[in-house]
Scaffold this motif. Sequence first.
Motif, PDB file in Angstrom:
ATOM      1  N   THR A  10       0.864  -1.172   0.000  1.00 12.24           N
ATOM      2  CA  THR A  10       0.000   0.000   0.000  1.00 12.24           C
ATOM      3  C   THR A  10       0.902   1.223   0.000  1.00 12.24           C
ATOM      4  O   THR A  10       1.760   1.363   0.872  1.00 12.24           O
ATOM      5  N   ALA A  11       0.723   2.073  -1.004  1.00  8.90           N
ATOM      6  CA  ALA A  11       1.511   3.302  -1.126  1.00  8.90           C
ATOM      7  C   ALA A  11       0.552   4.479  -0.961  1.00  8.90           C
ATOM      8  O   ALA A  11      -0.342   4.682  -1.784  1.00  8.90           O
ATOM      9  N   THR A  12       0.738   5.232   0.098  1.00 13.99           N
ATOM     10  CA  THR A  12      -0.163   6.329   0.444  1.00 13.99           C
ATOM     11  C   THR A  12       0.127   7.568  -0.401  1.00 13.99           C
ATOM     12  O   THR A  12       1.281   7.983  -0.523  1.00 13.99           O
ATOM     13  N   PHE A  13      -0.931   8.127  -0.965  1.00 13.28           N
ATOM     14  CA  PHE A  13      -0.797   9.343  -1.769  1.00 13.28           C
ATOM     15  C   PHE A  13      -0.648  10.581  -0.890  1.00 13.28           C
ATOM     16  O   PHE A  13      -1.211  10.650   0.213  1.00 13.28           O
ATOM     17  N   THR A  81       3.676   9.124  -0.187  1.00 14.56           N
ATOM     18  CA  THR A  81       4.384   9.596   1.007  1.00 14.56           C
ATOM     19  C   THR A  81       4.785   8.478   1.959  1.00 14.56           C
ATOM     20  O   THR A  81       5.593   8.702   2.848  1.00 14.56           O
ATOM     21  N   ALA A  82       4.212   7.298   1.795  1.00 11.40           N
ATOM     22  CA  ALA A  82       4.527   6.170   2.677  1.00 11.40           C
ATOM     23  C   ALA A  82       4.291   4.872   1.916  1.00 11.40           C
ATOM     24  O   ALA A  82       3.428   4.820   1.027  1.00 11.40           O
ATOM     25  N   ILE A  83       5.068   3.865   2.265  1.00  9.81           N
ATOM     26  CA  ILE A  83       4.936   2.539   1.658  1.00  9.81           C
ATOM     27  C   ILE A  83       4.825   1.512   2.776  1.00  9.81           C
ATOM     28  O   ILE A  83       5.648   1.504   3.691  1.00  9.81           O
ATOM     29  N   ASP A  84       3.799   0.670   2.690  1.00 13.63           N
ATOM     30  CA  ASP A  84       3.608  -0.408   3.657  1.00 13.63           C
ATOM     31  C   ASP A  84       3.646  -1.726   2.893  1.00 13.63           C
ATOM     32  O   ASP A  84       2.950  -1.879   1.884  1.00 13.63           O
ATOM     33  N   VAL A  85       4.480  -2.666   3.349  1.00 17.48           N
ATOM     34  CA  VAL A  85       4.637  -3.965   2.689  1.00 17.48           C
ATOM     35  C   VAL A  85       4.324  -5.065   3.701  1.00 17.48           C
ATOM     36  O   VAL A  85       4.917  -5.091   4.780  1.00 17.48           O
TER      37      VAL A  85
END
Length: 93
Positions: A10-13, A81-85
């Motif tokens: 999930t990559a937050t815009f 602005t953020a990446i969750d893996v």
Amino acid sequence: MRFEQTWLVTATFTADAAVRREPHRPAHLAYVRHLLADGTALIAGAHADLRASVLVLRAADAAAARALVEHDPYWRNGVWTAIDVVDYLAATP
């Protein structure tokens, strides 16, 4: 059907993503098309409200999945602005 180790990303815009993404969108879409075509990405898309992008990636580990996303023009140009893996077991044919 088999269950394959993959990574849910999930990559937050950024709050102004609708504007900020426009100059980078062609390069982003070309990168995503490449990941889909070579089988690295099983799925790629975004929340309709531009809250985040979601990808399911094949990669050796979480760090490799993150590196794939960090190579995307959206990350390199501050659209995300953020990446969750997280670990994900994809059901594949």
